[in-house]
Design a protein around this motif. Structure first.
Motif, PDB file in Angstrom:
ATOM      1  N   PRO A 315      12.385  18.778  23.220  1.00 20.74           N
ATOM      2  CA  PRO A 315      12.248  19.844  24.095  1.00 20.74           C
ATOM      3  C   PRO A 315      13.317  20.939  24.103  1.00 20.74           C
ATOM      4  CG  PRO A 315      12.071  17.476  25.328  1.00 20.74           C
ATOM      5  CD  PRO A 315      12.940  17.431  23.711  1.00 20.74           C
ATOM      6  N   THR A 316      12.706  21.936  24.694  1.00 19.83           N
ATOM      7  CA  THR A 316      13.883  23.114  24.457  1.00 19.83           C
ATOM      8  C   THR A 316      14.058  23.726  26.041  1.00 19.83           C
ATOM      9  OG1 THR A 316      11.888  24.643  24.200  1.00 19.83           O
ATOM     10  CG2 THR A 316      13.137  23.931  22.275  1.00 19.83           C
ATOM     11  N   PHE A 317      14.863  24.324  26.267  1.00 18.08           N
ATOM     12  CA  PHE A 317      15.231  24.718  27.786  1.00 18.08           C
ATOM     13  C   PHE A 317      15.410  26.123  27.885  1.00 18.08           C
ATOM     14  CE2 PHE A 317      17.138  20.531  26.986  1.00 18.08           C
ATOM     15  CZ  PHE A 317      16.308  19.734  27.639  1.00 18.08           C
ATOM     16  N   SER A 318      14.783  26.771  28.998  1.00 20.39           N
ATOM     17  CA  SER A 318      15.131  28.040  29.183  1.00 20.39           C
ATOM     18  C   SER A 318      14.854  28.281  30.987  1.00 20.39           C
ATOM     19  CB  SER A 318      13.940  28.919  28.624  1.00 20.39           C
ATOM     20  OG  SER A 318      12.530  28.659  29.139  1.00 20.39           O
ATOM     21  N   ASN A 319      15.476  29.692  31.241  1.00 12.26           N
ATOM     22  CA  ASN A 319      15.417  29.890  32.880  1.00 12.26           C
ATOM     23  C   ASN A 319      16.162  29.148  33.650  1.00 12.26           C
ATOM     24  OD1 ASN A 319      13.480  32.008  32.111  1.00 12.26           O
ATOM     25  ND2 ASN A 319      11.753  30.924  32.448  1.00 12.26           N
ATOM     26  N   ILE A 320      17.648  28.836  33.041  1.00 11.04           N
ATOM     27  CA  ILE A 320      18.398  27.678  33.420  1.00 11.04           C
ATOM     28  C   ILE A 320      18.996  28.484  34.707  1.00 11.04           C
ATOM     29  CG2 ILE A 320      20.184  26.503  33.125  1.00 11.04           C
ATOM     30  CD1 ILE A 320      19.577  26.543  30.173  1.00 11.04           C
ATOM     31  N   THR A 321      19.104  27.570  35.965  1.00 13.88           N
ATOM     32  CA  THR A 321      19.825  28.100  37.319  1.00 13.88           C
ATOM     33  C   THR A 321      20.554  26.858  37.399  1.00 13.88           C
ATOM     34  OG1 THR A 321      17.862  27.437  38.798  1.00 13.88           O
ATOM     35  CG2 THR A 321      17.855  29.521  37.906  1.00 13.88           C
ATOM     36  N   ALA A 322      21.328  26.888  38.473  1.00 16.08           N
ATOM     37  CA  ALA A 322      22.102  25.893  39.092  1.00 16.08           C
ATOM     38  C   ALA A 322      21.230  24.712  39.408  1.00 16.08           C
ATOM     39  CB  ALA A 322      22.971  26.393  40.283  1.00 16.08           C
ATOM     40  N   ASP A 323      19.940  24.754  39.765  1.00 16.56           N
ATOM     41  CA  ASP A 323      19.267  23.596  40.377  1.00 16.56           C
ATOM     42  C   ASP A 323      17.890  23.562  39.661  1.00 16.56           C
ATOM     43  OD1 ASP A 323      18.060  25.879  41.562  1.00 16.56           O
ATOM     44  OD2 ASP A 323      18.294  25.094  43.488  1.00 16.56           O
ATOM     45  N   ALA A 324      17.712  24.428  38.607  1.00 13.97           N
ATOM     46  CA  ALA A 324      16.299  24.362  38.064  1.00 13.97           C
ATOM     47  C   ALA A 324      16.337  24.862  36.541  1.00 13.97           C
ATOM     48  CB  ALA A 324      15.292  25.276  38.698  1.00 13.97           C
ATOM     49  N   MET A 325      15.354  24.538  35.763  1.00 20.84           N
ATOM     50  CA  MET A 325      15.229  25.199  34.377  1.00 20.84           C
ATOM     51  C   MET A 325      13.914  24.665  33.939  1.00 20.84           C
ATOM     52  SD  MET A 325      17.125  21.932  31.993  1.00 20.84           S
ATOM     53  CE  MET A 325      18.613  22.209  32.763  1.00 20.84           C
ATOM     54  N   ARG A 326      13.372  25.655  32.986  1.00 19.27           N
ATOM     55  CA  ARG A 326      12.101  25.466  32.486  1.00 19.27           C
ATOM     56  C   ARG A 326      12.252  24.407  31.228  1.00 19.27           C
ATOM     57  NH1 ARG A 326       7.034  27.428  32.779  1.00 19.27           N
ATOM     58  NH2 ARG A 326       5.795  27.609  30.946  1.00 19.27           N
ATOM     59  N   VAL A 327      11.453  23.618  30.833  1.00 17.06           N
ATOM     60  CA  VAL A 327      11.439  22.574  29.685  1.00 17.06           C
ATOM     61  C   VAL A 327      10.080  22.844  29.094  1.00 17.06           C
ATOM     62  CG1 VAL A 327      11.833  20.147  29.043  1.00 17.06           C
ATOM     63  CG2 VAL A 327      12.693  20.972  31.142  1.00 17.06           C
ATOM     64  N   SER A 328      10.123  23.099  27.828  1.00 13.44           N
ATOM     65  CA  SER A 328       9.012  23.181  26.896  1.00 13.44           C
ATOM     66  C   SER A 328       9.376  22.446  25.653  1.00 13.44           C
ATOM     67  CB  SER A 328       9.170  24.768  26.457  1.00 13.44           C
ATOM     68  OG  SER A 328       9.256  25.698  27.454  1.00 13.44           O
ATOM     69  N   TRP A 329       8.103  22.054  25.169  1.00 12.03           N
ATOM     70  CA  TRP A 329       7.945  21.082  23.903  1.00 12.03           C
ATOM     71  C   TRP A 329       6.909  21.529  23.082  1.00 12.03           C
ATOM     72  CZ3 TRP A 329       7.688  19.646  28.989  1.00 12.03           C
ATOM     73  CH2 TRP A 329       6.495  19.028  29.334  1.00 12.03           C
TER      74      TRP A 329
END
Length: 360
Positions: A315-329
């Motif tokens: 998995p890779t992570f993007s659009n990271i905030t204090a309470d959310a992130m986008r997970v892709s694979w």
């Protein structure tokens, strides 16, 4: 009666007296001779090509026989004689026997005894016998299945009344006998798969059974395996197992298909194998057959199995905030029906909890 002079007395010359008045010495008795009286007796040791005949001189006719024997042929009146045996002289009343050979199987022969003396030849009554059937050639075997074979053979010279086919598991008994076969072929049933049988045939008639032919051996096809089971499924492997048929097999062949593309795995010695290098999230179809030196059995019914999905990319992570992130694979080879996202707090943790399911 001949009366001869013994000298003196009546003064008659030798042979000159015709009655007892002149009898002085020896009485010479003359008697009548005749051809022998002969009886034709039984026959035994009858085979397809030979027999032993028996006869007897019951009245020698006053003179020993100078020749004796049998006349025989295939015409009931014996006006066409195949041969005459000569057994030589006989003394007085005597029994005699002789063998005849080069006969034809399953053929009725007529015969009678004879004896000859200086007066003439006497004949017995005409008897008959039926030779045994000749020996058929070794049978041929064709159209072999796990439980049946077709068997055929050539009729012997002279034919038969019927045939008997004997077949046995090679090297063991008891054997099975099919009797009353009117033609030169038949189908055997209720055989055991992957088993070697020997086949032999003989002719029979009213006299008895002829000799068995040379035997022919045949290995039946294996019967079909049963109970195909698929287990231990991963993304790239599946364990395939089945139940061996009665009689076993030389080996097994596994056919695995993905769509119209199939692979065959031959030479499997046991009743299970693992398939490798599969593609995850892919449906495969499996069937198994048994094989031996004769050929292949029927296949099992097919079974299908969907492999597990393979591993996704990291998995890779993007659009990271204090309470959310986008997970892709990255999707695995073969894809997946849906995805599950799980997370674990902290580096090196193992207590994953589900975050989301059914991700398409």
């Amino acid at each position: 009666t001949y009366y001869g002079s013994g000298g003196g007395g009546g003064g008659g010359s030798p042979g000159g007296q015709s009655g007892p008045a002149g009898y002085q010495g020896i009485v010479i008795i003359s008697y009548t001779t005749s051809a022998p009286t002969v009886t034709t007796n039984s026959v035994n040791s009858v085979s397809a090509t030979s027999a032993t005949l028996f006869g007897a001189i019951t009245n020698a006719g006053g003179v020993n026989a100078t020749q004796s024997g049998f006349a025989y042929g295939t015409v009931s009146t014996l006006n066409t004689v195949i041969a005459t045996t000569t057994l030589g002289a006989q003394t007085g009343n005597a029994s005699f026997s002789g063998s005849v050979s080069s006969l034809t199987g399953n053929t009725t022969y007529y015969y009678r005894a004879y004896a000859t003396n200086s007066v003439g030849t006497g004949y017995g009554s005409i008897g008959s016998f039926l030779t045994l059937p000749g020996t058929p050639a070794a049978p041929s075997v064709g159209s072999v299945t796990a439980t049946t074979t077709s068997v055929s053979w050539s009729a012997p010279t002279g034919g038969v009344a019927s045939y008997k086919l004997q077949y046995c598991v090679s090297g063991s008994s008891p054997c099975v006998n099919s009797t009353g076969l009117a033609v030169t072929s038949t189908t055997t049933n209720l055989l055991v798969g992957n088993t070697t049988y020997s086949f032999a045939v003989r002719g029979t008639n009213a006299t008895g059974d002829g000799l068995f032919s040379a035997s022919t051996t045949q290995l039946t096809l294996p019967d079909r395996p049963t109970s195909l089971v698929l287990s231990g499924v991963t993304a790239t492997t599946t364990l395939v197992s089945w139940t061996a048929p009665t009689g076993g097999a030389g080996s097994y062949k596994l056919t695995m298909c993905q769509g119209a593309t199939c692979s065959v795995y031959a030479g499997i010695s046991g009743v299970s194998t693992t398939t490798y290098s599969l593609v995850g999230n892919t449906t495969y179809t499996y069937s198994v057959l048994a094989t031996n030196a004769t050929g292949d059995s029927l296949s099992t019914a097919t079974s299908t199995q969907l492999t597990a999905p393979d591993i996704t990319g990291t998995p890779t992570f993007s659009n990271i905030t204090a309470d959310a992130m986008r997970v892709s694979w990255t999707a695995p080879t073969g894809g997946a029906s849906t995805y599950k996202l799980e997370r674990c707090a902290g580096s090196g943790c193992s207590d994953y909890v589900s975050v989301s399911t059914g991700i398409a």
